[in-house]
Write a protein that holds these residues in place. Sequence first.
Motif, PDB file in Angstrom:
ATOM      1  N   MET A 159       0.835  -1.210   0.000  1.00 41.57           N
ATOM      2  CA  MET A 159       0.000   0.000   0.000  1.00 41.57           C
ATOM      3  C   MET A 159       0.868   1.256   0.000  1.00 41.57           C
ATOM      4  N   ARG A 160       1.951   1.200   0.773  1.00 41.85           N
ATOM      5  CA  ARG A 160       2.836   2.367   0.856  1.00 41.85           C
ATOM      6  C   ARG A 160       3.480   2.636  -0.490  1.00 41.85           C
ATOM      7  N   THR A 195       0.908   3.913  -2.939  1.00 40.41           N
ATOM      8  CA  THR A 195       0.540   5.312  -2.710  1.00 40.41           C
ATOM      9  C   THR A 195       1.610   6.255  -3.237  1.00 40.41           C
ATOM     10  N   PRO A 229       6.813   5.187   7.231  1.00 36.16           N
ATOM     11  CA  PRO A 229       7.544   3.916   7.273  1.00 36.16           C
ATOM     12  C   PRO A 229       7.708   3.292   5.885  1.00 36.16           C
ATOM     13  N   GLY A 280      -1.886   6.866   3.112  1.00 37.88           N
ATOM     14  CA  GLY A 280      -1.391   5.750   2.298  1.00 37.88           C
ATOM     15  C   GLY A 280       0.067   5.447   2.552  1.00 37.88           C
ATOM     16  N   TYR A 321       1.409   5.423   5.223  1.00 32.91           N
ATOM     17  CA  TYR A 321       1.462   4.617   6.443  1.00 32.91           C
ATOM     18  C   TYR A 321       0.740   3.291   6.252  1.00 32.91           C
ATOM     19  N   GLY A 322       0.384   3.014   5.006  1.00 31.85           N
ATOM     20  CA  GLY A 322      -0.249   1.737   4.716  1.00 31.85           C
ATOM     21  C   GLY A 322      -1.739   1.703   5.034  1.00 31.85           C
ATOM     22  N   LEU A 323      -2.355   2.883   5.242  1.00 35.91           N
ATOM     23  CA  LEU A 323      -3.774   2.920   5.589  1.00 35.91           C
ATOM     24  C   LEU A 323      -4.598   3.227   4.344  1.00 35.91           C
ATOM     25  N   ARG A 324      -5.568   2.403   4.098  1.00 37.72           N
ATOM     26  CA  ARG A 324      -6.340   2.585   2.879  1.00 37.72           C
ATOM     27  C   ARG A 324      -7.598   3.416   3.121  1.00 37.72           C
TER      28      ARG A 324
END
Lengths: 251, 284
Positions: free
Chosen positions: A2-3, A6, A94, B87, B89-92
Amino acid sequence: MMRFATLCTKELLRFFKVSVQTVAAPVLTALLYLVIFGHALEGRLQVYEGVRYTSFLVPGLVMMSVLQNAFANSSSSLIQSKITGNIVFVLLAPISYVEFFAAYVLAALVRGIVVGAGVLVVTVWFVELRLEAPMWVLAFALLGAALLGALGLIAGVLSDKIDQLAAFQNFVIMPLTFLSGVFYSIHSLPPFWQRLSHANPFFYMVDGFRYGFFGVSDFPPLASLAIVAGFLLVVSLLNLGLLKAGYKLRS
Amino acid sequence: MRALAGVSLAVREGEFFGLLGPNGAGKTTLINVIAGLVRPDSGHARVMGADVAREYRRARRLLGVVPQELVFDPFFTVRETLRLQAGYYGLRRNDAWIDEVMHHLDLTAKADANMRSLSGGMKRRVLVAQALVHKPPVIVLDEPTAGVDVELRQGLWQFVRRLNRDGHSIVLTTHYLEEAEAHCQRIAMLKDGRIAALDTTRNLLGSFSGLEVRLHLDRDGLPAGLPGRVLAADGTQFRLRLANPADLEAALARLREAGVTIREMEVHPPDLEEVFLRLTGRPS
Ligand SMILES: Nc1ncnc2c1ncn2[C@@H]1O[C@H](COP(=O)(O)OP(=O)(O)OP(=O)(O)O)[C@@H](O)[C@H]1O
Ligand SMILES: [Mg+2]
């Protein structure tokens, strides 16, 4: 994932939002080259048997656009983020250096391919173009775009100011693309210049790409592909080393 | 040159911690070390036990930083900026939280405005919002109120205090000392890259400045044996410096004993500015 997705999306949005400058302008430039060089040199330059000069020129222009725009995308995005300071948002998150590398290179690759496709679509109406081996076309376009995207990333990391980046672009990227055989077949060059051209990685990208269209090239395409892949590997490793060390990004 | 030397401090979980010091003291540098933006030549930093270098993913997820510089990406709107940041931070799908943050920072009306078009104070609010998109348990605010109007400042503090009550640890740097005084439980004062003081806000105020009492009495002259030091005497008006609040009791008792009537009295509470100047200023 996801990172990475994005960051890559952000890089893509960045150029899509200003696509007049980032896509339309380079397509127009390539078209101008075709009109000017095609008109001036058609019939005067014998390149390959049975291939008109303008037809020969088109794949070269397409590849040149792919390479220059892939480089421009990663390098200018990174230098702008460094200068304005908004790179901090990525550095705080991160995101690993591998994700960072992959996102910038993939976005640069997409920009290169989009512009290259644009040039092809616009110029193909003016010339007769064969497509002997499309897989070679694709392979060289992808590898070349990735290589230049990665080179752009290094240039962006190393530069502190726009002028340093411009110097890199004007004194390294531009000469190497112009001398790579976009406008001529290196077989028409004197032996010394021929040998020198073989030291230019851009030559193999343009030559191999052109092979996909005409089935003829100055250098064996498989060898060219291996050389380009080798360069991509070296540049990527160099990139990853710099990014891992945080060179000029994390002081 | 050395921006930080021998700084060692631990912020407790759930604490509201102040990091004060004059320009160039090293506050931002310290924050950058914690955020992994600057790699120290020696020493280490941890966020809730996660080493910022070795366990950078965990450390960065636990941390939200509002940078001091007013930075933004001119290609995006406020909402796009916040979604992208989430995003990273991996949050969708956390639009609900993004909406809540925007609401508390009074950004809702500007959600679809381009970053470039925002005023400085508005950009600062977006910076704060960006630091909060991943609900970090540790929030670091590097001068969050610089250039921000009164209304937002109040809104911002309400929001930050609520986050603190909900268990988020807060680290704040500011040059508005009354803000630190009002919100911080403990304060570290940095000077030239070193810690000049580290204590609870209450102790710092108590130990360093004392009270100033202004008295208007019914007669000339003060009775003997008053605690503290007389700063000024003008007829029936006096200014008295007391070392600590407890001395006020003794002073009043002494005046009563001497049969003196107080016509007017003003007590000036200790103030962080004075502590600050004493600790960080050049000796005068
Ligand atoms: N990138 C850098 N390279 C070299 N020195 C730096 C760098 N950034 C800051 N410094 C120096 O480090 C010292 C501490 O700076 P820092 O920004 O941490 O101070 P500060 O306490 O945040 O000050 P302010 O209140 O002005 O924000 C200063 O002397 C500054 O000049
Ligand atoms: Mg600072």
